[in-house]
Scaffold this motif. Structure first.
Motif, PDB file in Angstrom:
ATOM      1  N   MET A  89     -25.212  20.567  17.654  1.00  0.00           N
ATOM      2  CA  MET A  89     -25.680  20.517  16.261  1.00  0.00           C
ATOM      3  C   MET A  89     -25.565  21.905  15.652  1.00  0.00           C
ATOM      4  N   SER A  90     -24.975  21.954  14.433  1.00  0.00           N
ATOM      5  CA  SER A  90     -24.781  23.246  13.777  1.00  0.00           C
ATOM      6  C   SER A  90     -26.083  23.760  13.211  1.00  0.00           C
ATOM      7  N   THR A  91     -26.108  25.020  12.903  1.00  0.00           N
ATOM      8  CA  THR A  91     -27.297  25.600  12.302  1.00  0.00           C
ATOM      9  C   THR A  91     -27.237  25.435  10.805  1.00  0.00           C
ATOM     10  N   SER A  92     -28.379  25.648  10.156  1.00  0.00           N
ATOM     11  CA  SER A  92     -28.444  25.480   8.708  1.00  0.00           C
ATOM     12  C   SER A  92     -27.624  26.539   7.989  1.00  0.00           C
ATOM     13  N   ARG A  93     -27.263  27.614   8.706  1.00  0.00           N
ATOM     14  CA  ARG A  93     -26.505  28.676   8.045  1.00  0.00           C
ATOM     15  C   ARG A  93     -24.994  28.453   8.137  1.00  0.00           C
ATOM     16  N   SER A  94     -24.575  27.506   8.957  1.00  0.00           N
ATOM     17  CA  SER A  94     -23.146  27.262   9.096  1.00  0.00           C
ATOM     18  C   SER A  94     -22.623  26.520   7.869  1.00  0.00           C
ATOM     19  N   ILE A  95     -21.344  26.700   7.600  1.00  0.00           N
ATOM     20  CA  ILE A  95     -20.727  26.059   6.442  1.00  0.00           C
ATOM     21  C   ILE A  95     -19.738  25.014   6.946  1.00  0.00           C
ATOM     22  N   ALA A  96     -19.928  23.797   6.505  1.00  0.00           N
ATOM     23  CA  ALA A  96     -19.107  22.685   6.982  1.00  0.00           C
ATOM     24  C   ALA A  96     -17.688  22.785   6.432  1.00  0.00           C
ATOM     25  N   PRO A  97     -16.747  22.090   7.049  1.00  0.00           N
ATOM     26  CA  PRO A  97     -15.367  22.079   6.536  1.00  0.00           C
ATOM     27  C   PRO A  97     -15.293  21.450   5.141  1.00  0.00           C
ATOM     28  N   GLY A  98     -14.228  21.802   4.428  1.00  0.00           N
ATOM     29  CA  GLY A  98     -14.000  21.197   3.124  1.00  0.00           C
ATOM     30  C   GLY A  98     -14.890  21.712   2.017  1.00  0.00           C
ATOM     31  N   ARG A  99     -15.522  22.871   2.252  1.00  0.00           N
ATOM     32  CA  ARG A  99     -16.348  23.511   1.225  1.00  0.00           C
ATOM     33  C   ARG A  99     -15.582  24.700   0.648  1.00  0.00           C
ATOM     34  N   PRO A 100     -16.032  25.251  -0.498  1.00  0.00           N
ATOM     35  CA  PRO A 100     -15.283  26.354  -1.118  1.00  0.00           C
ATOM     36  C   PRO A 100     -14.993  27.506  -0.164  1.00  0.00           C
ATOM     37  N   GLU A 101     -15.921  27.793   0.762  1.00  0.00           N
ATOM     38  CA  GLU A 101     -15.759  28.935   1.652  1.00  0.00           C
ATOM     39  C   GLU A 101     -14.893  28.628   2.871  1.00  0.00           C
ATOM     40  N   THR A 102     -14.612  27.344   3.139  1.00  0.00           N
ATOM     41  CA  THR A 102     -13.938  26.985   4.388  1.00  0.00           C
ATOM     42  C   THR A 102     -12.655  26.187   4.173  1.00  0.00           C
ATOM     43  N   LEU A 103     -12.089  26.261   2.977  1.00  0.00           N
ATOM     44  CA  LEU A 103     -10.905  25.448   2.675  1.00  0.00           C
ATOM     45  C   LEU A 103      -9.676  25.939   3.439  1.00  0.00           C
ATOM     46  N   THR A 104      -8.911  25.000   3.931  1.00  0.00           N
ATOM     47  CA  THR A 104      -7.592  25.325   4.460  1.00  0.00           C
ATOM     48  C   THR A 104      -6.633  25.475   3.275  1.00  0.00           C
ATOM     49  N   LYS A 105      -5.448  25.972   3.527  1.00  0.00           N
ATOM     50  CA  LYS A 105      -4.462  26.112   2.442  1.00  0.00           C
ATOM     51  C   LYS A 105      -4.131  24.753   1.838  1.00  0.00           C
ATOM     52  N   GLU A 106      -4.038  23.740   2.684  1.00  0.00           N
ATOM     53  CA  GLU A 106      -3.726  22.398   2.188  1.00  0.00           C
ATOM     54  C   GLU A 106      -4.856  21.862   1.318  1.00  0.00           C
ATOM     55  N   GLU A 107      -6.099  22.119   1.732  1.00  0.00           N
ATOM     56  CA  GLU A 107      -7.247  21.647   0.953  1.00  0.00           C
ATOM     57  C   GLU A 107      -7.363  22.400  -0.365  1.00  0.00           C
ATOM     58  N   GLU A 108      -7.067  23.706  -0.350  1.00  0.00           N
ATOM     59  CA  GLU A 108      -7.092  24.474  -1.592  1.00  0.00           C
ATOM     60  C   GLU A 108      -6.035  23.971  -2.561  1.00  0.00           C
ATOM     61  N   ALA A 109      -4.881  23.586  -2.039  1.00  0.00           N
ATOM     62  CA  ALA A 109      -3.824  23.034  -2.891  1.00  0.00           C
ATOM     63  C   ALA A 109      -4.290  21.740  -3.541  1.00  0.00           C
ATOM     64  N   LYS A 110      -5.012  20.896  -2.790  1.00  0.00           N
ATOM     65  CA  LYS A 110      -5.549  19.654  -3.342  1.00  0.00           C
ATOM     66  C   LYS A 110      -6.580  19.950  -4.434  1.00  0.00           C
ATOM     67  N   LEU A 111      -7.412  20.969  -4.190  1.00  0.00           N
ATOM     68  CA  LEU A 111      -8.417  21.340  -5.182  1.00  0.00           C
ATOM     69  C   LEU A 111      -7.750  21.812  -6.469  1.00  0.00           C
ATOM     70  N   LYS A 112      -6.681  22.588  -6.352  1.00  0.00           N
ATOM     71  CA  LYS A 112      -5.952  23.028  -7.544  1.00  0.00           C
ATOM     72  C   LYS A 112      -5.368  21.840  -8.304  1.00  0.00           C
ATOM     73  N   GLN A 113      -4.820  20.892  -7.576  1.00  0.00           N
ATOM     74  CA  GLN A 113      -4.278  19.692  -8.226  1.00  0.00           C
ATOM     75  C   GLN A 113      -5.387  18.942  -8.971  1.00  0.00           C
ATOM     76  N   PHE A 114      -6.546  18.854  -8.338  1.00  0.00           N
ATOM     77  CA  PHE A 114      -7.678  18.155  -8.944  1.00  0.00           C
ATOM     78  C   PHE A 114      -8.123  18.861 -10.224  1.00  0.00           C
ATOM     79  N   TRP A 115      -8.262  20.178 -10.156  1.00  0.00           N
ATOM     80  CA  TRP A 115      -8.655  20.934 -11.345  1.00  0.00           C
ATOM     81  C   TRP A 115      -7.608  20.776 -12.457  1.00  0.00           C
ATOM     82  N   ASN A 116      -6.347  20.824 -12.082  1.00  0.00           N
ATOM     83  CA  ASN A 116      -5.287  20.692 -13.076  1.00  0.00           C
ATOM     84  C   ASN A 116      -5.406  19.352 -13.810  1.00  0.00           C
TER      85      ASN A 116
END
Length: 464
Positions: free
Chosen positions: A1-28
């Motif tokens: 079990m992760s701690t409350s301070r850990s940041i889960a995947p798919g969040r602004p701080e933990t995006l992969t390049k592919e996920e960031e590309a999807k976020l840009k498409q969404f914003w666009n």
């Protein structure tokens, strides 16, 4: 079990390049629906319905000027891309009513009618109204984090995420009128003698208190206090949304989900009511995506097993996987420290929910229209800067660190700015009155312990 301070995947701080590309498409896509994309990136979208999906099959409108081959390729992502379309004249701004006109959507994957609500939103609201609805929903959230909730919920499919988000904005503004619910609040309900709403608060049918082991705020639901028919369905829905909106304000980054504990102690069939259960499931799955961390069903009696079979059939498998049955306090301690489990549930925390009535004039800032307008003007300027930085970030590709840094800075300004505006927009809650939710957005569920200790010290001094 992760701690409350850990940041889960798919969040602004933990995006992969592919996920960031999807976020840009969404914003666009979102900026074009909002009518705020840069002129050079904008294009006209067809104004007449061309295709829609019925049971997964494309249905062609006889009025569409688009060729059959083009219609088959007319997904929302392509329609809102920078690529020129044959026969589509270029304009300076995107018309919101046309943004959904040529969409091919898989209707077989539309449990809550998002497609219908999406089209209704585009048909009935201007781009400016849709933009206002989005930023009203954002509140103190990191805007990226808000979009990412929808992307994760729709498994990173940009088209489906946008449809879901716009449908949610339509639900919030047109169906539930969320701003009116939180604006009226407890003080307004008490003044209007809205007994159905106030009764649920006063009895503590549900309450927000404490943190689980992941740092998630906990909503306890005392099922035995609900009796079918005691409140109207409309009042139950408003109460549910009110609690969920209040809980949203208690999420302290990086924690972005909540825990729910259904206390089934003393449950009988008189407490069973399928309508509010269905509504709660719809809220979590359709309009507050990725908000539920865990759900504990505590001390469910044997007769609940047949009911659970029905309810489980309504749940998305991802949501169902977050539900755990606990029989004992020791079972609950796997998720919540014993010292943070209230005594009524077998824990060691000496705390009991007590409702504190609204205080006269606690919502008097609502009357200061000049101050509110000034703060809203400041926020609007921050939003414009954020949108401009977002356009630069989208256009800059991997070399957009400067624009990305600017967006992060403005996001922090937006969060701070929201809390400056909060008392002019949101009626005070019992959590404001008891010092749990502080004016700057900080949350302290355990402030009462200091007050108790202070009271004891004062009492001892008086004796001396």
């Amino acid at each position: 079990m992760s701690t409350s301070r850990s940041i889960a995947p798919g969040r602004p701080e933990t995006l992969t390049k592919e996920e960031e590309a999807k976020l840009k498409q969404f914003w666009n896509a979102a900026l074009k629906v909002f009518g705020t994309s840069a002129p050079e990136d904008s294009e006209s979208l067809p104004q007449a319905p061309a295709t829609e999906e019925e049971n997964g099959n494309s249905v062609t409108s006889p009025t569409s000027p688009t060729s059959p081959d083009k219609r088959k390729k007319g997904t929302l992502g392509r329609l809102l891309s920078r690529k020129e379309k044959t026969g589509a004249p270029k304009k300076e701004a995107v018309a919101a009513t046309g943004a959904g006109a040529d969409i091919v959507i898989d209707a077989s994957d539309d449990k809550y009618g998002h497609t219908r609500e999406f089209k209704a939103a585009l048909a009935s609201q201007t781009p400016a109204e849709l933009r206002d609805a989005f930023w009203s929903m954002a509140k103190c959230d990191n805007p990226d984090a808000l979009l990412l909730r929808f992307l994760r919920a729709r498994k990173w499919d940009v088209d489906k995420a946008l449809v879901m988000m716009v449908a949610t904005m339509n639900w919030r503004s047109k169906e539930m009128n969320v701003q009116a619910v939180v604006g009226k609040g407890e003080g307004g309900a008490a003044a209007e003698k809205d007994n159905d709403f106030m009764m649920q608060l006063r009895m503590g049918k549900s309450y927000l208190h404490g943190l689980d082991k992941e740092g998630r705020p906990i909503c306890f639901v005392r099922v035995r206090l609900h009796k079918q028919g005691e409140q109207s369905e409309e009042s139950l829905e408003r109460y549910t949304v009110y609690i969920m909106e209040t809980a949203r304000l208690m999420l302290q980054p990086p924690v972005d989900t909540a825990a729910v504990v259904f206390d089934m102690t003393g449950f009988s069939m008189a407490n069973m009511d399928y309508a509010p259960v269905k509504f709660l499931i719809k809220c979590f799955e359709a309009h507050y995506p990725e908000s539920l961390g865990i759900c504990l069903v505590h001390k469910a009696p044997w007769l609940f097993s047949s009911i659970w079979t029905v309810i489980k059939g309504w749940l998305d498998p991802v949501v169902a996987s977050k539900i755990h049955f606990t029989k004992t306090t020791e079972d609950m301690e796997v998720f919540i420290p014993k010292e943070k489990i209230p005594k009524e549930l077998g824990g060691s925390e000496d705390w009991t929910y007590t409702y504190v009535e609204p205080i006269p004039d606690e919502n008097s800032p609502f009357e200061d229209g000049a101050r509110r307008n000034m703060l809203q003007s400041t926020r609007e300027e921050q939003i414009r800067k954020y949108e401009a930085a977002t356009r630069a970030w989208i256009a800059s590709g991997e070399a957009g660190e400067s624009a990305a840094a600017e967006r992060r800075a403005i996001s922090r300004e937006l969060a701070t700015g929201y809390w400056e505006m909060d008392k002019y927009l949101r009626a005070r809650t019992v959590y404001d009155r008891t010092g749990v939710l502080l004016p700057n957005g900080e949350v302290n569920f355990y402030n009462y312990k200091k007050e108790k200790a202070s009271a004891v010290e004062t009492s001892e001094d008086d004796i001396d």
